[in-house]
Write a protein that holds these residues in place. Structure first.
Motif, short mmCIF file in Angstrom:
data_model
loop_
_atom_site.label_atom_id
_atom_site.label_comp_id
_atom_site.label_asym_id
_atom_site.label_seq_id
_atom_site.Cartn_x
_atom_site.Cartn_y
_atom_site.Cartn_z
N ALA A 158 56.52 54.00 5.75
CA ALA A 158 57.32 53.48 4.63
C ALA A 158 56.42 53.09 3.47
O ALA A 158 55.62 52.16 3.57
N ASN A 159 56.53 53.82 2.39
CA ASN A 159 55.79 53.45 1.19
C ASN A 159 56.74 52.65 0.31
O ASN A 159 57.73 53.17 -0.19
N GLU A 201 59.45 57.99 1.79
CA GLU A 201 58.98 58.48 3.08
C GLU A 201 57.53 58.92 2.87
O GLU A 201 57.20 59.59 1.90
N ASN A 202 56.66 58.58 3.82
CA ASN A 202 55.22 58.65 3.54
C ASN A 202 54.44 59.56 4.47
O ASN A 202 53.22 59.64 4.36
N THR A 203 55.12 60.20 5.42
CA THR A 203 54.36 60.94 6.44
C THR A 203 54.83 62.38 6.62
O THR A 203 54.34 63.09 7.50
N GLU A 204 55.81 62.81 5.81
CA GLU A 204 56.35 64.16 6.01
C GLU A 204 56.46 64.89 4.67
O GLU A 204 55.65 64.69 3.79
N GLY A 205 57.48 65.73 4.54
CA GLY A 205 57.72 66.43 3.29
C GLY A 205 56.68 67.49 2.99
O GLY A 205 56.05 68.05 3.90
N VAL A 206 56.44 67.74 1.73
CA VAL A 206 55.47 68.78 1.36
C VAL A 206 54.03 68.28 1.49
O VAL A 206 53.10 69.07 1.46
#
Ligand code: ATP
Length: 359
Positions: free
Chosen positions: A103-104, A133-138
């Motif tokens: 969690a940012n 969200e701080n650990t996934e995505g692009v």
């Protein structure tokens, strides 16, 4: 929150590169002046160390941080001498990903009307936060290139969204909304999810379904949805309706720079990288700012407010409040750096706040 440990809080400090090395000492000075019962241990991870001996993070670095410290205070990472930016990725993204700091949290608060570029906006009008969200995505950097350097080159950047990752960040946003008040003491009431589900239908569909499901478990909290493009326009037209915004890694990165513009620029913005119950990391939103690094010009208030956020997270709420009040007073009295209209240098601005905190 890590409130069970009654003793001195152990803080790992990683100033990093560029202005990180100038603003973090000011934050430490202010925390010391607040009388907070903390012990700092400094680490030289950053570009200088990397260029000297090739080390970015020691082999057991992240395990050591999680085991031996209550929190981490980081500066900024990035140096024009390291073209690949490999050290910044390994240190900063390493902490976020390997320590699973999912969690940012970026509070967006206007301390003084003079700092906001929008007409007629008062401090009470800008008091929201973005939970990214701080650990996934692009940012997982999944994908690859094919036929690189040819006219037929293909580049694929995957956007990773897991059910677990999406659900925990959305839950975090609702729980945060439930447990926190605004600066004026009124309750937070609304969670807004920001996505681009009209174009990115696969990932967007997952976010939409989870948001509806988790929102249903919190009937007292209002839910709202906006596409990221519409949200950007709304943020500069009228930021007043925003309360808690939850979004993915990339949209969160972008909208928090925009939001920082509402509060006086990057030099004023604080953030926490949090995994409830674990050692979390706090860093100002700005980067290493190479054009102004080493000139004693950087605004230290983002780093100082970040340190206050860290103290609050550790349960040292009285010291955190004292620091926030001193920064507010500095802004009101224009005891600030040039980027927000003052005439002080980095060290002098930090000194002023430290003196105010200890008085
Ligand atoms: P990153 O990608 O690492 O977050 P960035 O490219 O977004 O970094 P920053 O390094 O944050 O950029 O800074 C961009 C510009 O904003 C700087 O060159 C500087 O002019 C201004 N800036 C950033 N932080 C501060 C600060 N603390 N005080 C004054 N100006 C700042």
């Amino acid at each position: 929150m890590d409130q069970q440990k009654p003793s001195k809080k152990r803080i790992a400090v990683i100033p990093g590169d560029g202005i990180g090395q100038e603003v973090i000492p000011q934050a430490l000075k202010v925390v010391r002046a607040s009388g907070a019962d903390v012990a700092f241990s400094e680490f030289d991870w950053g570009a200088d160390r990397y260029l000297r001996d090739g080390m970015t993070v020691p082999p057991d670095g992240f395990t050591m941080l999680g085991r031996d410290f209550d929190a981490i205070l980081a500066g900024a990472f990035g140096d024009p001498r390291v073209k690949t930016n490999i050290h910044a990725k390994e240190i900063l993204l390493g902490m976020r990903f390997k320590m699973d700091l999912y969690a940012n949290v970026r509070p967006v608060r206007l301390l003084d009307a003079a700092l906001c570029p929008l007409k007629g906006i008062e401090p009470r009008d800008v008091d929201f936060l973005v939970i990214r969200e701080n650990t996934e995505g692009v940012y997982t950097n999944a994908g690859g290139v094919f036929k690189q350097g040819t006219a037929d080159e293909i580049a694929i950047q995957e956007d990773i969204n897991t059910r677990k990752g999406v659900e925990r960040i959305i839950r975090y946003a609702f729980e945060y909304c439930e447990c926190h008040t605004k600066l004026d003491g009124s309750p937070r009431r609304r969670v807004l999810m920001c996505d681009k589900s009209n174009a990115m239908t696969h990932a967007g569909g997952l976010w939409q379904r989870v948001f509806k499901e988790v929102g249903g478990e919190h009937p007292q909290i209002e839910t709202q949805h906006m596409y990221v493009d519409a949200l950007c326009m709304q943020m500069v037209r009228d930021p007043r309706p925003f309360d808690v915004i939850v979004t993915n890694n990339m949209f969160g990165d972008i909208i928090t720079d925009l939001a920082a513009g509402l509060q006086g620029g990057l030099g004023m913005a604080a953030s926490g990288n949090i995994h409830p119950g674990r050692t979390s990391m706090f860093e100002p939103v700005h980067g290493s700012a190479p054009p102004i690094a080493g000139k004693n010009l950087a605004n230290p208030f983002g780093a100082i407010l970040t340190a206050a956020m860290m103290l609050g997270h550790l349960g040292l709420t009285r010291e955190a409040a004292k620091i926030e009040a001193a920064v507010l007073e500095a802004v009101r009295q224009k005891k600030t750096t040039q980027d927000i209209g003052g005439t002080l240098a980095t060290r002098e601005a930090g000194e002023w706040v430290a003196e105010r905190v200890s008085s």
